[in-house]
Write an enzyme that holds these catalytic residues in place. Sequence first.
Site, PDB file in Angstrom:
ATOM      1  N   HIS A 196       2.775 -10.430  -1.214  1.00 25.44           N
ATOM      2  CA  HIS A 196       1.888 -11.562  -1.111  1.00 25.44           C
ATOM      3  C   HIS A 196       0.502 -11.323  -2.179  1.00 25.44           C
ATOM      4  O   HIS A 196       0.089 -10.109  -2.097  1.00 25.44           O
ATOM      5  CB  HIS A 196       1.713 -11.427   0.120  1.00 25.44           C
ATOM      6  CG  HIS A 196       2.478 -12.382   1.095  1.00 25.44           C
ATOM      7  ND1 HIS A 196       2.135 -13.187   2.048  1.00 25.44           N
ATOM      8  CD2 HIS A 196       3.942 -12.710   1.165  1.00 25.44           C
ATOM      9  CE1 HIS A 196       3.041 -13.868   2.776  1.00 25.44           C
ATOM     10  NE2 HIS A 196       4.173 -13.612   1.917  1.00 25.44           N
TER      11      HIS A 196
ATOM     12  N   TYR B 145      -5.306 -16.565   8.969  1.00 25.82           N
ATOM     13  CA  TYR B 145      -6.044 -15.951   9.976  1.00 25.82           C
ATOM     14  C   TYR B 145      -7.220 -16.860  10.449  1.00 25.82           C
ATOM     15  O   TYR B 145      -7.910 -17.298   9.624  1.00 25.82           O
ATOM     16  CB  TYR B 145      -6.610 -14.602   9.879  1.00 25.82           C
ATOM     17  CG  TYR B 145      -6.072 -13.469   9.269  1.00 25.82           C
ATOM     18  CD1 TYR B 145      -5.508 -13.170   8.136  1.00 25.82           C
ATOM     19  CD2 TYR B 145      -5.799 -12.369  10.198  1.00 25.82           C
ATOM     20  CE1 TYR B 145      -4.653 -12.308   7.681  1.00 25.82           C
ATOM     21  CE2 TYR B 145      -5.046 -11.147  10.004  1.00 25.82           C
ATOM     22  CZ  TYR B 145      -4.422 -11.234   8.773  1.00 25.82           C
ATOM     23  OH  TYR B 145      -3.770 -10.033   8.289  1.00 25.82           O
TER      24      TYR B 145
ATOM     25  N   PRO C 220      -4.725  -5.377  15.465  1.00 28.57           N
ATOM     26  CA  PRO C 220      -3.953  -5.609  14.288  1.00 28.57           C
ATOM     27  C   PRO C 220      -4.632  -6.631  13.461  1.00 28.57           C
ATOM     28  O   PRO C 220      -3.761  -6.825  12.424  1.00 28.57           O
ATOM     29  CB  PRO C 220      -2.605  -6.137  15.010  1.00 28.57           C
ATOM     30  CG  PRO C 220      -2.933  -6.461  16.433  1.00 28.57           C
ATOM     31  CD  PRO C 220      -4.224  -5.708  16.580  1.00 28.57           C
TER      32      PRO C 220
ATOM     33  N   LYS D 149      -3.498  -2.959   9.834  1.00 26.43           N
ATOM     34  CA  LYS D 149      -3.572  -1.575   9.342  1.00 26.43           C
ATOM     35  C   LYS D 149      -2.843  -0.449  10.161  1.00 26.43           C
ATOM     36  O   LYS D 149      -2.660   0.846   9.721  1.00 26.43           O
ATOM     37  CB  LYS D 149      -5.374  -1.139   9.518  1.00 26.43           C
ATOM     38  CG  LYS D 149      -6.243  -1.917   8.313  1.00 26.43           C
ATOM     39  CD  LYS D 149      -5.829  -1.320   7.001  1.00 26.43           C
ATOM     40  CE  LYS D 149      -6.033  -2.296   5.972  1.00 26.43           C
ATOM     41  NZ  LYS D 149      -4.982  -2.503   4.989  1.00 26.43           N
TER      42      LYS D 149
ATOM     43  N   TYR E  68      -8.066  -4.618   2.415  1.00 23.73           N
ATOM     44  CA  TYR E  68      -6.798  -5.420   2.945  1.00 23.73           C
ATOM     45  C   TYR E  68      -5.478  -4.892   2.323  1.00 23.73           C
ATOM     46  O   TYR E  68      -4.560  -4.440   2.856  1.00 23.73           O
ATOM     47  CB  TYR E  68      -6.638  -6.962   2.754  1.00 23.73           C
ATOM     48  CG  TYR E  68      -5.671  -7.632   3.760  1.00 23.73           C
ATOM     49  CD1 TYR E  68      -4.303  -7.967   3.113  1.00 23.73           C
ATOM     50  CD2 TYR E  68      -5.953  -8.083   5.078  1.00 23.73           C
ATOM     51  CE1 TYR E  68      -3.336  -8.818   3.895  1.00 23.73           C
ATOM     52  CE2 TYR E  68      -5.019  -8.432   5.665  1.00 23.73           C
ATOM     53  CZ  TYR E  68      -3.743  -8.984   5.356  1.00 23.73           C
ATOM     54  OH  TYR E  68      -2.857  -9.596   5.916  1.00 23.73           O
TER      55      TYR E  68
END
Length: 389
Positions: free
Chosen positions: A72, A200, A292, A296, A384
Site C-alpha cells: 500500500h 481511518y 492499534p 504499530k 506510519y
Amino acid sequence: MKTDVAIIGAGPAGLLLGHLLRAEGVACVVVERQTGDYVLSRIRAGVLERTTVSLMERLGLDARLKSEGLPHGGFNLADGERLIRIDVEALTGQTVTVYGQTELTRDLMDACDERGLEVIYDAGEVALHDIAGDAPYVTFVRDGGEQRIDARIIVGCDGFHGPSRQAVPASVGQVFERVYPFGWLGILADVPPCNHELIYANHERGFSLASMRSATRSRYYIDVPLTEKIEDWSDDRIWDELAVRLGPEAAAQITRGPAIEKSIAPLRSFVFEPMRYGSLLLCGDSAHIVPPTGAKGLNLAASDVHYAAEALVAFFRHGDADAVAGYSARALARVWKSERFSWSLTKLMHRFPDDGPFERRMQVAELDYIANSEAAQRSIAENYVGLPV
Ligand code: FAS
Ligand code: PHB
C-alpha cells in the site's frame, strides 16, 4: 533440558526471535501456553512495516508474504466529507504491506520443523526462576509432570498477560500507562474491501477504520464504549454503523456479509521499563502496548526482536556482553516514538467522552493543517511506514 536462550511465548515475537537465533546458530527453545491452532485463531494486526517484512526476507520466509501481501502506497484520514490521502510512497519512498498477523505467524510456525526450531506447546504454569543471576531457568507443566529448561538468557515474548514482565521486581520496574475510555469492535468478513486503501474516519458518532486482509477479505473497526458487549452487536448493526461513520462515498462501496470473527478489544498505551533485567529480556507486548490506531503493535514487536537477536548473537557468538546490556535503552528509544505516534493519531481520530467543543476544534484544525501541509503529511507518513531501526 539445557539451551542458550529460553523464549516464552510463540506469538509473532517469540517465533520471529527463535528463527533469527537458529539462523545464527544460537540454541533456543520456545515455550507456549496454548496450542498452535489457538495462537492462529487470534485475529489481530493487519499492516506490516518495512522492518517487519525485511526480517521475513532475511529468514527466507517471505514467499507467501510476497505473493499474497498487498503493498500500500498510501492511506486515508476521513473527517466528515473530507478524505485526506497520505501518500506514504511519494513522501517516504516506502510502502506498507497489508498481510494479516495470523498469516505471518503461520509462515513462522510452518517453518519450525524444517529449520529445527523447537516449540513446546500446551505448556502450563510457566514460571521464570533466578533471572537476576547468570543461570536462570524456566519450569512448566506438561503431560502431567513438571519440566525444566536451564538457559543463559530468557526472553519474555509472552504478551501483555504473560509471566515475564511480572518476574521483574517491583522495585526495579516502572509502568507508564494510559487506558482509553473506549474499545475497538472489529469485524472480519469475506467481502471485498470498500476502498483499495485503508480509511481511518473521525465521525461525530465515533471512529471507524476500513481495512482488509486481501481483495476478498475485509477487516473493519468502530470504537465503542467499554461497557459494550459483542453479543449486543449483530452483524447488521455493525454494518449500519460503519456505513454512517465511514461517510456516504465509502458506504456506497461497502459489501456486507456474515462476520467470520467479531470482538471488542480494549485500548491502552503502556510501556514497562526496563526491557531487560539480569538475564531476562522482554520483547513485544510483554513490555509495551499501543492503541492499534497507528498499526504499530506487531511492528514494534518485530523491531524489539531485531534488537534482541542482534544483542544475543553478539553475546553468544562473540562474547560481547555490552550488546545485551544496551538492549533495553535501544529498544525503548523506538518504542516511545511509536507510542507517541499511536497516541497522537488516536487523539486525532477519536471523540473522547470528556472532550468539549474546544477539543473538537483542535481536531478540525489539525486535520485542516494536515490536509494542506506536505510537512505535516510527511511526518505522519514516516511514522506510519515505520521509523528506522
Ligand atoms: P502476543 O500476545 O501475540 O503473543 C504472546 C504469546 O505468548 C501468545 O501466543 C500467548 O499464548 C503466549 N503466552 C502468554 N502467556 C504465556 C505463558 N504464561 N506461558 C507461555 N506462553 C504464554 N496490533 C496491530 O498492529 N494492529 C492491530 O490491529 C492489532 N489488533 C489487536 C487486537 C487484539 C485483541 C490484541 C490483543 C492485540 C492487537 N494488536 C494489534 C497488537 C498485537 O498485534 C500485538 O502487538 C502482537 O500480537 C505482539 O506480538 P507478541 O509480542 O508476540 O505478543
Ligand atoms: C487491521 O487491518 O487489523 C488494522 C490495520 C491498521 C490499523 C489497525 C488494524 O491501524
